[in-house]
Design an enzyme around this catalytic site. Sequence first.
Site, PDB file in Angstrom:
ATOM      1  N   SER A  38       0.739  -1.221   0.017  1.00 52.10           N
ATOM      2  CA  SER A  38      -0.008  -0.187  -0.074  1.00 52.10           C
ATOM      3  C   SER A  38       0.818   1.173  -0.033  1.00 52.10           C
ATOM      4  CB  SER A  38      -0.895   0.096   1.369  1.00 52.10           C
ATOM      5  OG  SER A  38      -1.703  -0.988   1.034  1.00 52.10           O
ATOM      6  N   GLY A  74      -3.573 -14.673   2.167  1.00 58.11           N
ATOM      7  CA  GLY A  74      -3.380 -14.031   3.305  1.00 58.11           C
ATOM      8  C   GLY A  74      -4.814 -13.517   3.613  1.00 58.11           C
ATOM      9  N   GLU A 116      -5.995  -5.920   3.683  1.00 57.07           N
ATOM     10  CA  GLU A 116      -5.867  -7.204   2.837  1.00 57.07           C
ATOM     11  C   GLU A 116      -6.878  -7.075   1.775  1.00 57.07           C
ATOM     12  OE1 GLU A 116      -4.043 -10.667   3.976  1.00 57.07           O
ATOM     13  OE2 GLU A 116      -2.798  -9.570   5.507  1.00 57.07           O
TER      14      GLU A 116
HETATM   15  N1  CAA Z   1      -3.640 -14.530  -9.060  1.00 59.47           N
HETATM   16  C1  CAA Z   1      -2.873 -14.418  -9.738  1.00 59.47           C
HETATM   17  N2  CAA Z   1      -2.741 -13.471 -11.099  1.00 59.47           N
HETATM   18  C2  CAA Z   1      -3.806 -12.444 -10.600  1.00 59.47           C
HETATM   19  C3  CAA Z   1      -4.825 -12.728  -9.578  1.00 59.47           C
HETATM   20  C4  CAA Z   1      -4.515 -13.731  -8.677  1.00 59.47           C
HETATM   21  N3  CAA Z   1      -5.391 -13.863  -7.669  1.00 59.47           N
HETATM   22  N4  CAA Z   1      -5.568 -11.607  -9.500  1.00 59.47           N
HETATM   23  C5  CAA Z   1      -5.129 -10.697 -10.656  1.00 59.47           C
HETATM   24  N5  CAA Z   1      -4.125 -11.481 -11.289  1.00 59.47           N
HETATM   25  C6  CAA Z   1      -3.518 -10.936 -12.469  1.00 59.47           C
HETATM   26  C7  CAA Z   1      -4.603 -10.953 -13.688  1.00 59.47           C
HETATM   27  O1  CAA Z   1      -4.763 -12.109 -14.443  1.00 59.47           O
HETATM   28  C8  CAA Z   1      -3.861  -9.811 -14.495  1.00 59.47           C
HETATM   29  O2  CAA Z   1      -2.585 -10.586 -15.448  1.00 59.47           O
HETATM   30  P1  CAA Z   1      -2.753 -10.557 -17.193  1.00 59.47           P
HETATM   31  O3  CAA Z   1      -2.956  -9.291 -17.347  1.00 59.47           O
HETATM   32  O4  CAA Z   1      -1.322 -11.343 -17.385  1.00 59.47           O
HETATM   33  O5  CAA Z   1      -4.180 -11.365 -17.300  1.00 59.47           O
HETATM   34  C9  CAA Z   1      -3.200  -8.999 -13.472  1.00 59.47           C
HETATM   35  O6  CAA Z   1      -2.956  -9.592 -12.447  1.00 59.47           O
HETATM   36  C10 CAA Z   1      -3.928  -7.567 -13.354  1.00 59.47           C
HETATM   37  O7  CAA Z   1      -5.199  -8.161 -12.724  1.00 59.47           O
HETATM   38  P2  CAA Z   1      -6.371  -7.253 -12.832  1.00 59.47           P
HETATM   39  O8  CAA Z   1      -6.499  -6.629 -14.184  1.00 59.47           O
HETATM   40  O9  CAA Z   1      -7.444  -8.156 -12.391  1.00 59.47           O
HETATM   41  O10 CAA Z   1      -5.985  -6.012 -11.773  1.00 59.47           O
HETATM   42  P3  CAA Z   1      -6.818  -4.717 -11.336  1.00 59.47           P
HETATM   43  O11 CAA Z   1      -5.959  -3.534 -11.393  1.00 59.47           O
HETATM   44  O12 CAA Z   1      -8.277  -4.906 -11.908  1.00 59.47           O
HETATM   45  O13 CAA Z   1      -6.994  -4.881  -9.779  1.00 59.47           O
HETATM   46  C11 CAA Z   1      -7.456  -6.239  -7.696  1.00 59.47           C
HETATM   47  C12 CAA Z   1      -7.297  -6.252  -9.291  1.00 59.47           C
HETATM   48  C13 CAA Z   1      -8.072  -7.560  -7.301  1.00 59.47           C
HETATM   49  C14 CAA Z   1      -8.652  -5.117  -7.517  1.00 59.47           C
HETATM   50  C15 CAA Z   1      -6.289  -5.863  -6.969  1.00 59.47           C
HETATM   51  O14 CAA Z   1      -5.914  -4.541  -7.403  1.00 59.47           O
HETATM   52  C16 CAA Z   1      -6.397  -5.875  -5.460  1.00 59.47           C
HETATM   53  O15 CAA Z   1      -6.446  -6.944  -4.974  1.00 59.47           O
HETATM   54  N6  CAA Z   1      -6.507  -4.735  -4.983  1.00 59.47           N
HETATM   55  C17 CAA Z   1      -6.570  -5.119  -3.410  1.00 59.47           C
HETATM   56  C18 CAA Z   1      -5.125  -4.683  -2.755  1.00 59.47           C
HETATM   57  C19 CAA Z   1      -5.003  -4.949  -1.340  1.00 59.47           C
HETATM   58  O16 CAA Z   1      -5.640  -6.196  -1.114  1.00 59.47           O
HETATM   59  N7  CAA Z   1      -4.311  -4.596  -0.639  1.00 59.47           N
HETATM   60  C20 CAA Z   1      -4.015  -4.738   0.624  1.00 59.47           C
HETATM   61  C21 CAA Z   1      -2.707  -4.224   1.115  1.00 59.47           C
HETATM   62  S1  CAA Z   1      -1.618  -5.554   2.035  1.00 59.47           S
HETATM   63  C22 CAA Z   1      -2.226  -5.262   3.773  1.00 59.47           C
HETATM   64  O17 CAA Z   1      -3.246  -4.966   4.151  1.00 59.47           O
HETATM   65  C23 CAA Z   1      -1.319  -6.046   4.599  1.00 59.47           C
HETATM   66  C24 CAA Z   1      -1.438  -5.844   6.026  1.00 59.47           C
HETATM   67  O18 CAA Z   1      -0.647  -5.075   6.490  1.00 59.47           O
HETATM   68  C25 CAA Z   1      -2.492  -6.221   6.692  1.00 59.47           C
END
Ligand code: CAA
Length: 386
Positions: A126, A242, A363
Site C-alpha cells: 500500500s 493472506g 488485505e
Molecule cells: N492470481 C494470479 N494473478 C492474478 C490474480 C490472482 N489472484 N488476480 C489478478 N491477477 C493478475 C491478472 O490475471 C492480470 O494479469 P494478466 O494481465 O496477465 O491477465 C493482472 O494480475 C492484473 O489483474 P487485474 O486486471 O484484475 O488488476 P486490477 O487492476 O483490476 O486489480 C484487484 C485487481 C483485485 C482489485 C487488485 O488490485 C487488488 O487486490 N487490490 C486490493 C489490494 C489489497 O488487497 N491491498 C491490501 C494491502 S496489504 C495489507 O493490508 C497487509 C497488511 O498489512 C495487513
Amino acid sequence: MVTKFSEEHLAVKEAARNFAQQELLPGVIERDKHMLFATDQIKAMGEMGFLGMMVNEKYGGGGMDTLSYVLAMEEISKIDNSCSVCMSVNNSLVCWGLETYGNEEQKLKYLPLLTSGEWIGAFCLSEPEAGSDATSQRTTAIDNGDHYIINGTKNWITNGGSSSLHIVIAQTDPDKGHKGINAFLVETSWAGVEIGAKEDKLGIRGSDTHTIMYNDVKVPKENRIGEDGFGFKFAMKVLSGGRIGIAAQALGIAAGAYELSVKYALEREAFGKPIAKHQAIAFKLADMATEIQAARLLVYNSARLKDLNRNYDMASSMAKLFAAETAMKQTVEAVQIHGGYGYVKEYHVERLMRDAKITQIYEGTSEIQRMVISRSVLTGKLYEEF
Ligand code: CAA
C-alpha cells in the site's frame, strides 16, 4: 460441526487457546490503551511455532497445513488482534510468499529467522496513492547493474516498526503497467530504509503500523522474488492466501465476542431472571451463533481448498468478506448485550468491536472482495473450484 479434525488440528487449537488465555489476555487492555507492541508475547509466539506454521521444517517451520494455521488464528484472535495480525502477516504474506515463490538461497537465508520470531516480516504494497488500486505503484526500483535502487513511500505497514525484513512491491518499468512490477526482499537495517510515523488507530492499537520511506535503498539483484515482472501476480497470489488468515482473524473476533456474550447473558439478571432467558437477548445469541457458524464454514473451506492445491481465490475472498461483515455486525450486538458494561474496556467487547472494523479494510476492503467474487462469478472461471 460435522468436520473431522485430526488429533494434530485439535492439539494446535488447544495450544493456541491456552496461549491466548494465559499469555495474551493478562496485558491486552493495557497494550491497547497505550499502543504497546507485544514484543515479549510475539517472541513467545515464535518459540511456540505460531509465526511460521505452514513453512517446511527444513526452514524451521511447523510443516502444518492451512487449516491448522486458521484454527490457531481463530483462537488468538478471540483475545488479541494486534498479535494475530502480526502472526497473519508473518505467516501468510511473508513466509508463505517467500517459501512458495522465493529461490532456495532466499529461503535458507531468511525463513529460519522469520519462523523463529528472531525477525518479523512486513508486506509493503500500500502507498499513499495506491491502496485498493494496487497496480498504481509509485515506488520505483531502478535497475542499476547488479542491484536495484528503490525510492518511495509505503503506508499503513503492519509490523512497520518492529520488522527486520520487508517484502517491497515496486515499479521497475512504468511502461509495462502491472507487468513492470517486482517484489524485493529488503532488510530494514540497510541504508536508506526510514521508519516513519506510527499510526494512532481506532483498533488493533498494539499493532505496530507505520509509514515507511525508501530513500535510494540499494537492493542486490538476488533479492528480487521470481522472474522480472512477476511482482504484481506475486502480490495477488500472496494476498489470496493472506485473506484466509484475515478471514480467520475476523471469525475469531466474532466468536470471541459471542463467547463473552453467552457467558454474560447467563450471569446477568434483569426482571428476575438471566437476560439470556429474555427472548430479545436469546434471539440475538441465536443469530450470532448462526452467522458465526456460516463464517466458520467459509473460512475452513477456503483453507481446505488451499491445502488441496485447488484454486482458492474466490473462496478466500468470500470467506474474508463474510467473516469481516459478521465480525463487525456481531461485535456491535455483543456490546448491546453487555449494555453499559459493554461500553467500558474491562469487558473486552468494545475492543473487539473496534478491532473488527479493520478486517473490512485491510488485505482488500469488502468492496475489493466483492470485485474479486463478482469477476469470478461473471466469467465462471473459478466457480467449479468452489
Ligand atoms: N492470481 C494470479 N494473478 C492474478 C490474480 C490472482 N489472484 N488476480 C489478478 N491477477 C493478475 C491478472 O490475471 C492480470 O494479469 P494478466 O494481465 O496477465 O491477465 C493482472 O494480475 C492484473 O489483474 P487485474 O486486471 O484484475 O488488476 P486490477 O487492476 O483490476 O486489480 C484487484 C485487481 C483485485 C482489485 C487488485 O488490485 C487488488 O487486490 N487490490 C486490493 C489490494 C489489497 O488487497 N491491498 C491490501 C494491502 S496489504 C495489507 O493490508 C497487509 C497488511 O498489512 C495487513
